[in-house]
Design a protein around this motif. Sequence first.
Motif, PDB file in Angstrom:
ATOM      1  N   PRO B  95       0.811  -1.220   0.000  1.00 59.50           N
ATOM      2  CA  PRO B  95       0.000   0.000   0.000  1.00 59.50           C
ATOM      3  C   PRO B  95       0.844   1.270   0.000  1.00 59.50           C
ATOM      4  CG  PRO B  95      -0.621  -1.448   1.812  1.00 59.50           C
ATOM      5  CD  PRO B  95       0.567  -2.041   1.188  1.00 59.50           C
ATOM      6  N   ARG B  96       0.313   2.267  -0.675  1.00 58.88           N
ATOM      7  CA  ARG B  96       0.982   3.562  -0.797  1.00 58.88           C
ATOM      8  C   ARG B  96       0.673   4.443   0.410  1.00 58.88           C
ATOM      9  NH1 ARG B  96      -0.414   7.948  -3.723  1.00 58.88           N
ATOM     10  NH2 ARG B  96      -2.440   7.047  -4.208  1.00 58.88           N
ATOM     11  N   ARG B  97      -0.532   4.260   0.972  1.00 56.80           N
ATOM     12  CA  ARG B  97      -0.952   5.177   2.032  1.00 56.80           C
ATOM     13  C   ARG B  97      -1.084   4.471   3.379  1.00 56.80           C
ATOM     14  NH1 ARG B  97      -6.001   7.896  -0.568  1.00 56.80           N
ATOM     15  NH2 ARG B  97      -6.082   5.971  -1.751  1.00 56.80           N
ATOM     16  N   MET B  98      -0.194   3.472   3.591  1.00 58.65           N
ATOM     17  CA  MET B  98      -0.083   2.842   4.908  1.00 58.65           C
ATOM     18  C   MET B  98       1.399   2.691   5.206  1.00 58.65           C
ATOM     19  SD  MET B  98      -2.877  -0.233   4.712  1.00 58.65           S
ATOM     20  CE  MET B  98      -2.911  -0.719   6.436  1.00 58.65           C
ATOM     21  N   THR B  99       1.772   2.866   6.479  1.00 57.12           N
ATOM     22  CA  THR B  99       3.179   2.685   6.817  1.00 57.12           C
ATOM     23  C   THR B  99       3.484   1.197   6.953  1.00 57.12           C
ATOM     24  OG1 THR B  99       2.785   2.724   9.180  1.00 57.12           O
ATOM     25  CG2 THR B  99       3.175   4.850   8.128  1.00 57.12           C
ATOM     26  N   VAL B 100       4.783   0.903   6.947  1.00 59.59           N
ATOM     27  CA  VAL B 100       5.239  -0.482   7.110  1.00 59.59           C
ATOM     28  C   VAL B 100       4.655  -1.060   8.402  1.00 59.59           C
ATOM     29  CG1 VAL B 100       7.315  -1.844   7.622  1.00 59.59           C
ATOM     30  CG2 VAL B 100       7.333  -0.160   5.761  1.00 59.59           C
ATOM     31  N   ARG B 101       4.694  -0.259   9.459  1.00 56.47           N
ATOM     32  CA  ARG B 101       4.212  -0.720  10.754  1.00 56.47           C
ATOM     33  C   ARG B 101       2.712  -1.028  10.716  1.00 56.47           C
ATOM     34  NH1 ARG B 101       3.948   2.223  15.843  1.00 56.47           N
ATOM     35  NH2 ARG B 101       4.560   0.734  17.451  1.00 56.47           N
ATOM     36  N   GLU B 102       1.963  -0.153  10.033  1.00 56.93           N
ATOM     37  CA  GLU B 102       0.517  -0.375   9.910  1.00 56.93           C
ATOM     38  C   GLU B 102       0.226  -1.645   9.121  1.00 56.93           C
ATOM     39  OE1 GLU B 102      -1.579   4.021  10.075  1.00 56.93           O
ATOM     40  OE2 GLU B 102      -0.696   3.400   8.180  1.00 56.93           O
ATOM     41  N   VAL B 103       1.024  -1.886   8.067  1.00 52.60           N
ATOM     42  CA  VAL B 103       0.793  -3.079   7.253  1.00 52.60           C
ATOM     43  C   VAL B 103       1.052  -4.335   8.086  1.00 52.60           C
ATOM     44  CG1 VAL B 103       1.563  -4.375   5.224  1.00 52.60           C
ATOM     45  CG2 VAL B 103       1.270  -1.917   5.072  1.00 52.60           C
ATOM     46  N   VAL B 104       2.131  -4.304   8.884  1.00 48.61           N
ATOM     47  CA  VAL B 104       2.430  -5.487   9.705  1.00 48.61           C
ATOM     48  C   VAL B 104       1.320  -5.698  10.733  1.00 48.61           C
ATOM     49  CG1 VAL B 104       4.070  -6.550  11.293  1.00 48.61           C
ATOM     50  CG2 VAL B 104       4.919  -5.244   9.344  1.00 48.61           C
ATOM     51  N   GLN B 105       0.824  -4.605  11.317  1.00 43.01           N
ATOM     52  CA  GLN B 105      -0.288  -4.736  12.269  1.00 43.01           C
ATOM     53  C   GLN B 105      -1.528  -5.304  11.574  1.00 43.01           C
ATOM     54  OE1 GLN B 105      -0.715  -4.264  15.758  1.00 43.01           O
ATOM     55  NE2 GLN B 105      -2.595  -5.295  15.132  1.00 43.01           N
ATOM     56  N   ALA B 117     -13.033  -0.581  16.981  1.00 46.41           N
ATOM     57  CA  ALA B 117     -13.203   0.867  16.853  1.00 46.41           C
ATOM     58  C   ALA B 117     -13.559   1.524  18.181  1.00 46.41           C
ATOM     59  CB  ALA B 117     -14.273   1.174  15.812  1.00 46.41           C
ATOM     60  N   THR B 118     -13.916   0.733  19.179  1.00 45.56           N
ATOM     61  CA  THR B 118     -14.241   1.319  20.482  1.00 45.56           C
ATOM     62  C   THR B 118     -12.983   1.592  21.294  1.00 45.56           C
ATOM     63  OG1 THR B 118     -14.483  -0.877  21.440  1.00 45.56           O
ATOM     64  CG2 THR B 118     -16.487   0.157  20.590  1.00 45.56           C
ATOM     65  N   ARG B 119     -11.840   1.083  20.811  1.00 43.18           N
ATOM     66  CA  ARG B 119     -10.588   1.308  21.537  1.00 43.18           C
ATOM     67  C   ARG B 119      -9.631   2.099  20.657  1.00 43.18           C
ATOM     68  NH1 ARG B 119     -11.924  -4.036  22.087  1.00 43.18           N
ATOM     69  NH2 ARG B 119     -10.603  -4.603  20.338  1.00 43.18           N
ATOM     70  N   PRO B 120      -8.716   2.870  21.266  1.00 44.09           N
ATOM     71  CA  PRO B 120      -7.715   3.548  20.443  1.00 44.09           C
ATOM     72  C   PRO B 120      -6.798   2.513  19.774  1.00 44.09           C
ATOM     73  CG  PRO B 120      -7.598   4.272  22.746  1.00 44.09           C
ATOM     74  CD  PRO B 120      -8.550   3.131  22.702  1.00 44.09           C
ATOM     75  N   LEU B 121      -6.267   2.885  18.615  1.00 45.01           N
ATOM     76  CA  LEU B 121      -5.402   1.959  17.874  1.00 45.01           C
ATOM     77  C   LEU B 121      -4.091   1.754  18.620  1.00 45.01           C
ATOM     78  CD1 LEU B 121      -4.733   0.299  15.417  1.00 45.01           C
ATOM     79  CD2 LEU B 121      -4.059   2.365  14.235  1.00 45.01           C
ATOM     80  N   ARG B 122      -3.819   0.497  18.936  1.00 47.56           N
ATOM     81  CA  ARG B 122      -2.578   0.157  19.625  1.00 47.56           C
ATOM     82  C   ARG B 122      -1.889  -0.931  18.808  1.00 47.56           C
ATOM     83  NH1 ARG B 122      -1.020  -3.046  23.265  1.00 47.56           N
ATOM     84  NH2 ARG B 122      -2.969  -4.199  23.202  1.00 47.56           N
ATOM     85  N   PHE B 123      -0.566  -0.838  18.706  1.00 49.37           N
ATOM     86  CA  PHE B 123       0.165  -1.850  17.949  1.00 49.37           C
ATOM     87  C   PHE B 123       0.655  -2.933  18.903  1.00 49.37           C
ATOM     88  CE2 PHE B 123       0.176   1.765  15.207  1.00 49.37           C
ATOM     89  CZ  PHE B 123       0.133   1.232  13.935  1.00 49.37           C
ATOM     90  N   ASP B 124       0.538  -4.194  18.464  1.00 44.09           N
ATOM     91  CA  ASP B 124       1.009  -5.292  19.302  1.00 44.09           C
ATOM     92  C   ASP B 124       2.535  -5.304  19.380  1.00 44.09           C
ATOM     93  OD1 ASP B 124      -1.535  -6.335  19.817  1.00 44.09           O
ATOM     94  OD2 ASP B 124      -1.573  -7.315  17.859  1.00 44.09           O
ATOM     95  N   ASN B 125       3.058  -5.848  20.480  1.00 49.48           N
ATOM     96  CA  ASN B 125       4.509  -5.978  20.620  1.00 49.48           C
ATOM     97  C   ASN B 125       5.089  -6.806  19.479  1.00 49.48           C
ATOM     98  OD1 ASN B 125       4.394  -4.574  22.991  1.00 49.48           O
ATOM     99  ND2 ASN B 125       4.173  -6.426  24.240  1.00 49.48           N
ATOM    100  N   GLU B 126       4.295  -7.791  19.040  1.00 48.94           N
ATOM    101  CA  GLU B 126       4.758  -8.680  17.990  1.00 48.94           C
ATOM    102  C   GLU B 126       5.095  -7.919  16.706  1.00 48.94           C
ATOM    103  OE1 GLU B 126       1.944 -11.791  17.257  1.00 48.94           O
ATOM    104  OE2 GLU B 126       3.244 -12.685  15.738  1.00 48.94           O
ATOM    105  N   VAL B 127       4.398  -6.795  16.479  1.00 48.10           N
ATOM    106  CA  VAL B 127       4.661  -5.997  15.283  1.00 48.10           C
ATOM    107  C   VAL B 127       6.097  -5.502  15.299  1.00 48.10           C
ATOM    108  CG1 VAL B 127       4.057  -3.856  14.097  1.00 48.10           C
ATOM    109  CG2 VAL B 127       2.258  -5.334  14.986  1.00 48.10           C
TER     110      VAL B 127
END
Lengths: 293, 255
Positions: B95-105, B117-127
Amino acid sequence: MSDFLIHVASIACIYGMLALSLNLQMGFTGLVNFGLIALFGCGIYGAALAHVMGWPLIAGLAAALVMAGLLGLFFARLGRRLSSDYWGIATLSIAEVIRITVMNESWTGGAQGISGLTLLFGDLRPWDGLARLGLFALALFATYLLCEKLVRSRFGLAMKLMREEPQLARALGHDINGIRARVMLISAAIAAVAGVLYAHYLTFVGPDQLVSADTFLIWSMVIVGGIANNRGVVVGAVLMQFAMAFVPFAKDLLGLPTDFVAAARLILVGGGILLFLLLKPQGLLPERVGAGK
Amino acid sequence: MSGTAETLLEVRNLSRHFGAHQVLGDVSFDLRRGEILGLLGPNGSGKSTVLNIVSGFLAANGGSIGLNGRPIVNAGPENVTAAGLVRTFQLPSMPRRMTVREVVQAGDATTATLASATRPLRFDNEVDELIAAFNLGPVAGLPASSLSGGQKKLLSVAVALRCRPRILCLDEPTAGVHPNLRAEMVRILRRYNAEGVAMLVVEHDMLFIRDLCHRCVVLDRGEIIADCAPASLEDNPRVVEAYLGKAVEKGKLAS
């Protein structure tokens, strides 16, 4: 003049909701919907149906949500078999079929439409205009918050992945049919609420409110404001709505004939879309990549 | 070649034709637990078709596929992935409009529900662990499409591993990748293999195959012509004729 400004701002709020709805579909999920106006139509005719049947406003809202939800799911179902460009054409055709049906059926009031709906806050005169604007602004703000929550979540990441790399999304286990159906349901609900508010503001509902030119007006708001930026599309809606509203003044100022107004509005929509797609395709407020932390 | 407790993926009598053109005749093979299996063959031999059918992107005309005893043939890619088999693509488009980190998540589809959507976006440690393991740390905040071809290959494997697969199917993971990065890829894949991820690798690079694979299956015109250890490929006259080329003499690959 202030009544006029309140009126334009009220309509801008309703169109802002529609722009947010389209943005969820097209901006974030890549669902190129050219039939958005039909979802809005479910809203206005839901309200009108309740009026004809003598139901309370809340029943009209429920009817509007049910009709828009069913139509949204039908759109989503078509998306399983059609690639995005063909889907866009299909949504446009379905919206036109619905408009023509509504115009020719008697239970919808035909071409004359249905009038005499209750005016929201009509008994608050002379403050009713402001009260309506307050309600519409609140509805717009709530819609904005809902959209922001959605796109800044893990579900939002799935929407964006589906928008750009549907094959990769499927390979990673995302159910893209499910995502499409959910996004269509939510945006249909937003459009239906906007429609109910609109119907109880104009107090009149007719097939002229379902013309596809209005879908493209909403498209222009999204493109001018910034595709996939919720704040941007609200700015786009306000700008385009005010530009539309001030066309008659320009006509008077330049001493042009009355036909000028309708033509100039179409030029504003088409020209706005073209100008931004060519010169500033990301719009006034571009999408913020990686904004989710 | 009957399925045993050691068999993780059981492919039986797979066939597929496109119109009158029979691409796969009658393909059967097993992938055992913890194994890295190479799938080789000349262009047009049916390797990609096997991969597309196994991963659920293409329907088979006949045959069966069992994953851990569960039938997955014609189940659709999302269900195959949910069952534990995930694939990468030969030309990973990002994707052009997603970061590497977002893609892995986003590689984790199981938590991408509406309720999220009821929680703020959090990235897993595994990412971040995956990003570090694949040396993508310096580019984690960049749009995924801006990566080099080799980095995109690494990212596509990292994203696939995010699904916590039991079987990882790789479609030419080193095509167009610099030799240094290729060695890196072998090291990383071995590490995840040691953690229990079985792999099915379509690849043309024989050195990569010899470094990585425990066993190879060779396809030619939709038929399996060999099933052996990578070291014995060049002893098989059919493989030499169909794939390695007659010019390859015994012992030449080892040099």
